[in-house]
Write an enzyme that holds these catalytic residues in place. Sequence first.
Site, PDB file in Angstrom:
ATOM      1  N   ASN A 463       0.848  -1.196   0.000  1.00  0.00           N
ATOM      2  CA  ASN A 463       0.000   0.000   0.000  1.00  0.00           C
ATOM      3  C   ASN A 463       0.882   1.244   0.000  1.00  0.00           C
ATOM      4  O   ASN A 463       1.677   1.452   0.915  1.00  0.00           O
ATOM      5  CB  ASN A 463      -0.903   0.041   1.238  1.00  0.00           C
ATOM      6  CG  ASN A 463      -1.755   1.316   1.223  1.00  0.00           C
ATOM      7  OD1 ASN A 463      -2.617   1.499   0.368  1.00  0.00           O
ATOM      8  ND2 ASN A 463      -1.453   2.227   2.144  1.00  0.00           N
ATOM      9  N   GLU A 464       0.738   2.032  -1.050  1.00  0.00           N
ATOM     10  CA  GLU A 464       1.434   3.325  -1.143  1.00  0.00           C
ATOM     11  C   GLU A 464       2.915   3.176  -0.819  1.00  0.00           C
ATOM     12  O   GLU A 464       3.476   3.916   0.016  1.00  0.00           O
ATOM     13  CB  GLU A 464       0.767   4.332  -0.209  1.00  0.00           C
ATOM     14  CG  GLU A 464      -0.718   4.487  -0.489  1.00  0.00           C
ATOM     15  CD  GLU A 464      -1.318   5.778   0.024  1.00  0.00           C
ATOM     16  OE1 GLU A 464      -2.363   6.193  -0.532  1.00  0.00           O
ATOM     17  OE2 GLU A 464      -0.739   6.384   0.927  1.00  0.00           O
ATOM     18  N   ASN A 525      -5.157   4.872  -4.939  1.00  0.00           N
ATOM     19  CA  ASN A 525      -5.617   5.656  -3.794  1.00  0.00           C
ATOM     20  C   ASN A 525      -5.584   7.114  -4.223  1.00  0.00           C
ATOM     21  O   ASN A 525      -4.486   7.655  -4.454  1.00  0.00           O
ATOM     22  CB  ASN A 525      -4.692   5.483  -2.579  1.00  0.00           C
ATOM     23  CG  ASN A 525      -4.666   4.055  -2.062  1.00  0.00           C
ATOM     24  OD1 ASN A 525      -5.403   3.192  -2.555  1.00  0.00           O
ATOM     25  ND2 ASN A 525      -3.822   3.802  -1.084  1.00  0.00           N
ATOM     26  N   TYR A 531      -7.074  15.983  -0.431  1.00  0.00           N
ATOM     27  CA  TYR A 531      -5.659  16.353  -0.272  1.00  0.00           C
ATOM     28  C   TYR A 531      -5.191  17.253  -1.424  1.00  0.00           C
ATOM     29  O   TYR A 531      -4.347  18.117  -1.246  1.00  0.00           O
ATOM     30  CB  TYR A 531      -4.775  15.111  -0.221  1.00  0.00           C
ATOM     31  CG  TYR A 531      -4.924  14.308   1.055  1.00  0.00           C
ATOM     32  CD1 TYR A 531      -5.201  12.943   1.003  1.00  0.00           C
ATOM     33  CD2 TYR A 531      -4.793  14.910   2.298  1.00  0.00           C
ATOM     34  CE1 TYR A 531      -5.345  12.199   2.169  1.00  0.00           C
ATOM     35  CE2 TYR A 531      -4.929  14.183   3.477  1.00  0.00           C
ATOM     36  CZ  TYR A 531      -5.218  12.829   3.402  1.00  0.00           C
ATOM     37  OH  TYR A 531      -5.372  12.110   4.555  1.00  0.00           O
ATOM     38  N   TRP A 612     -12.565   4.939   1.570  1.00  0.00           N
ATOM     39  CA  TRP A 612     -11.688   5.042   2.765  1.00  0.00           C
ATOM     40  C   TRP A 612     -12.403   5.944   3.767  1.00  0.00           C
ATOM     41  O   TRP A 612     -12.408   7.155   3.607  1.00  0.00           O
ATOM     42  CB  TRP A 612     -10.305   5.595   2.365  1.00  0.00           C
ATOM     43  CG  TRP A 612      -9.343   5.441   3.486  1.00  0.00           C
ATOM     44  CD1 TRP A 612      -8.941   6.411   4.375  1.00  0.00           C
ATOM     45  CD2 TRP A 612      -8.671   4.230   3.889  1.00  0.00           C
ATOM     46  NE1 TRP A 612      -8.065   5.884   5.283  1.00  0.00           N
ATOM     47  CE2 TRP A 612      -7.885   4.559   5.024  1.00  0.00           C
ATOM     48  CE3 TRP A 612      -8.675   2.923   3.432  1.00  0.00           C
ATOM     49  CZ2 TRP A 612      -7.104   3.603   5.686  1.00  0.00           C
ATOM     50  CZ3 TRP A 612      -7.907   1.977   4.080  1.00  0.00           C
ATOM     51  CH2 TRP A 612      -7.136   2.324   5.186  1.00  0.00           C
ATOM     52  N   LYS A 633     -12.175   9.688   8.548  1.00  0.00           N
ATOM     53  CA  LYS A 633     -12.752   9.524   7.198  1.00  0.00           C
ATOM     54  C   LYS A 633     -13.796   8.399   7.184  1.00  0.00           C
ATOM     55  O   LYS A 633     -14.292   8.007   6.130  1.00  0.00           O
ATOM     56  CB  LYS A 633     -11.644   9.213   6.177  1.00  0.00           C
ATOM     57  CG  LYS A 633     -10.692  10.353   5.942  1.00  0.00           C
ATOM     58  CD  LYS A 633      -9.783  10.069   4.752  1.00  0.00           C
ATOM     59  CE  LYS A 633      -8.804  11.203   4.553  1.00  0.00           C
ATOM     60  NZ  LYS A 633      -7.805  11.258   5.663  1.00  0.00           N
TER      61      LYS A 633
END
Length: 897
Positions: A463-464, A525, A531, A612, A633
Amino acid sequence: MMLVSRLAAGVAGGNVRLRAAVLAVMALAGVHAAAGTSAPGDSAGAGDAAVRVQMPLANGWHFKQAAGLTGVEAPQFDDSGWDQVTVPHTWNRIGNEGYERSPESNNIQGTGWYRLKFRAPAAPKGSHYFLQFDAVSTVANVWLNGHFLGRHEGAFARFRFDATAALNPSGDNLLVVEADNTRPAPGTATANVPPLSGDFFMFGGIYRNASLIVTRPVHIDMLDFGGPGIYERVSAIQADAATVQITSRVTNNDCKPQRLRVETAILAADDKVVASTTSDAGPIAAGAVSVLQSSLNIANPHLWNGLSDPYLYRTVVTLRSAKGAVLDRVSQPLGLRTIKFDPDQGFFLNGEHQYLKAASMHQDRPVKGWAVSDADQEEDFAILADLGANATRLAHYQHDQRSYEVADAKGIIVWAEIPLVNKVSFDGTPANAAFSANARQQLLELIQQNRNHPSVALWSIANEIDLTPTQVKGPSRPASLLKELNALAKSQDPDRPTTFADCCEVEGNTQRDPIVGLADTVGYNRYFGWYTGHFADLGPMLDKAHARHPRTPMSVSEYGAGAALTQHSDDPNGGPINPHGRPHPEEYQNLYHEASWAILKQRPYLWGAFIWNMFDFSSDSRREGDLTDVNEKGLVSRDRKVRKDAFYFYRANWSSQPTLHLVGRRYVDRAYGVLDVKAYSNASQVHLSLNGQDVGAAACADGICLWRAVHLQSGSNNLQATADIGGAAVSDSLQWTYAGKPGEVHIKAGDLTGYVAADHQRYGSDMYFSGGEGKGVNPPDTASEKRVNVEAADPQLFNSYRIGTFSYRLPVPDGKYKVTLRFVEPTASAAGERVFNVSVNGKLLLKKLDVFAAAGGKLKGVEKTVNASAHDGALVIEFAPEKAEAVVSSIAVMPSR
Ligand code: GCU
């Protein structure tokens, strides 16, 4: 004995209370339940008593969180002053309401020591003993009676140690566990254990069940990466027949070679045997593990078909001695299904297209943190199902077994993941050998422990993984490890695709490894309108990515926005959101999801979209919304008590259950007397009344039903919505209060949540505008010590503004008004740089206004009052720039007395 086997079936059906009762019975009867050992129709009477026993190690632990302790593993160590705790347990406590960290919080990351005295259950001589931990965070060292049994690195997977040599079968035993969740840094015990960082708190402790398992010397393998030891592979499915390959790993811990008979059976949901085979095996050498294959055919297979029909069989493998005595029995869920991910058409289950409408979940709750119960996990899936979701991403790590079992039983598709998050090293270099080895171990644990769950459709390997290098603008070299993990997953389980979630794909940056395409599929994502950028940027970004990777099936693996239950906006378009801070009005989350889902549902090439997040969760880097140490969130509060408005937006769009939800019930004390009322519903139209007066019907589109410009009454406003959905009468109501007076309007331009001025006059958040952009004199995420202040009697009345070419249409009764406009020059450095005109109902009342000149400089407040008349129920104030853009900070309208 028949009673026992029916109870065993009960367990397979996911009934927890029954499960506990069974464990007790079987412990009494010396049979291991969790594996559902006693297969119905197995008439082998007395032989069963020999089957494995699982004894929970829950109560009676002594605990101390401290660094630098020595000699704790020694039986004579004095722990009399330690806390008494029950496992599952964590010493951490993270996340609270309010703007400051609660004194009850405990975010200590370090070592915690557990000591337990226990007696093993009575068992036949020669039995074998295994200590099983469903998870210990993050690194665990385990001693029994002073003997070091082993070390496990990784916070999320089950692991076992063979305790036979150290255990005292007839007397007291002392079990000691050192758990270390030190924040990873070079040189820490956790430095080579993924994750090195992440937006979730790594709770420390024995936070899932611990138990002692007693088997016969010959048993199904207990030491295969914590797996059940029997594995299913559905090799063919036709309408009239399905073929299942069963791999059974058999361990002979006896001191001499052993021959045995292996019975493999597949049971239907009603416990009828639908396929079985028996084979002789051995001799298996002493101390050896033998891998046995059997193939079974099921006639007229009943498929596991997701939400609509999550049909489960069970595979039961029974080991018998040459004389026929049952030596061991293990059972696993079996679902017959096919899955396909197509780059252009998305996801297919059993050949049927399904858009995966999903929400991701972490595993934490207030107070107990990660030490969640089976009931907690069942509740989480019940809420997910109520949302109308058909899939979930169990982020960013392996969750407890109960979650996968519930997903199987409910028909929820699962994205399963290892915690390779943010970076593979502390300095942007490729992963070192130890880190890579641990990532491989965690992947093998994830696969071996969960591959029999039909709900699991994908293995996610990261993930990321280049987030930190992106944030520090440094090199990022995860490709070699990703390739390795992808190959490992494919070799271990060729039937499931791999994936990972990308945060930061860029083209042509030689400092960074391109990674999309290193797994079978990809998830993006993306947080446009949170953001970065705007909601509308999501569509083009996805289309470009699809064009760039035409052969890679893609999904949106994360999208979401924060929402605080106590922070509200009259119009979430009114001003900039501060993604890393406060406030996070609930209405903004609504807007975000309405806009994002509209984009996502129009892209059939996406195999799924994962919100998310399903629930707010602990993260000690967060000071956001109205909470501390919480990422909010979630569509649902962390205590699972409050479904936020956006939850119902999705329920209206995703669920077939009649849904009618009036939006805004937590924003009771309203700032404006004329406003839009919204409901989320899957009705075609909804009726609304206010204090018993009919407001009329609104047609619903995309789950949204809107009543424009509803006039509230001073005082209490009871709104009632009713609808007929497929013959079901549904209704919802809420109560608002309005303290304003007719014809009085106070607006704080460019602001999302409003302000009560020094003179106690309340200003609502920016509303009734069209055009322009809402801004603050300080960009949203400006650190408090860097914030600039406006020079004015009440600076906050001037610290935001609307800018551009714009107008306001204020709904007030016809008549004469005093209009006070407040201005600040946010950026110009001299007079004459910004000049604009202000008209009211077409009458030019402020001509060639130069705020810099009028205020005597930049960031100084100035106000202008004009008289105006309202016509047709409105005051229309227009701001027309002549030079640069027009600005206004606040508007106050009062009837002229
Ligand atoms: C990321 C990350 C999550 C995190 C989320 C957020 O995309 O994968 O772990 O919680 O963003 O910022 O809320």
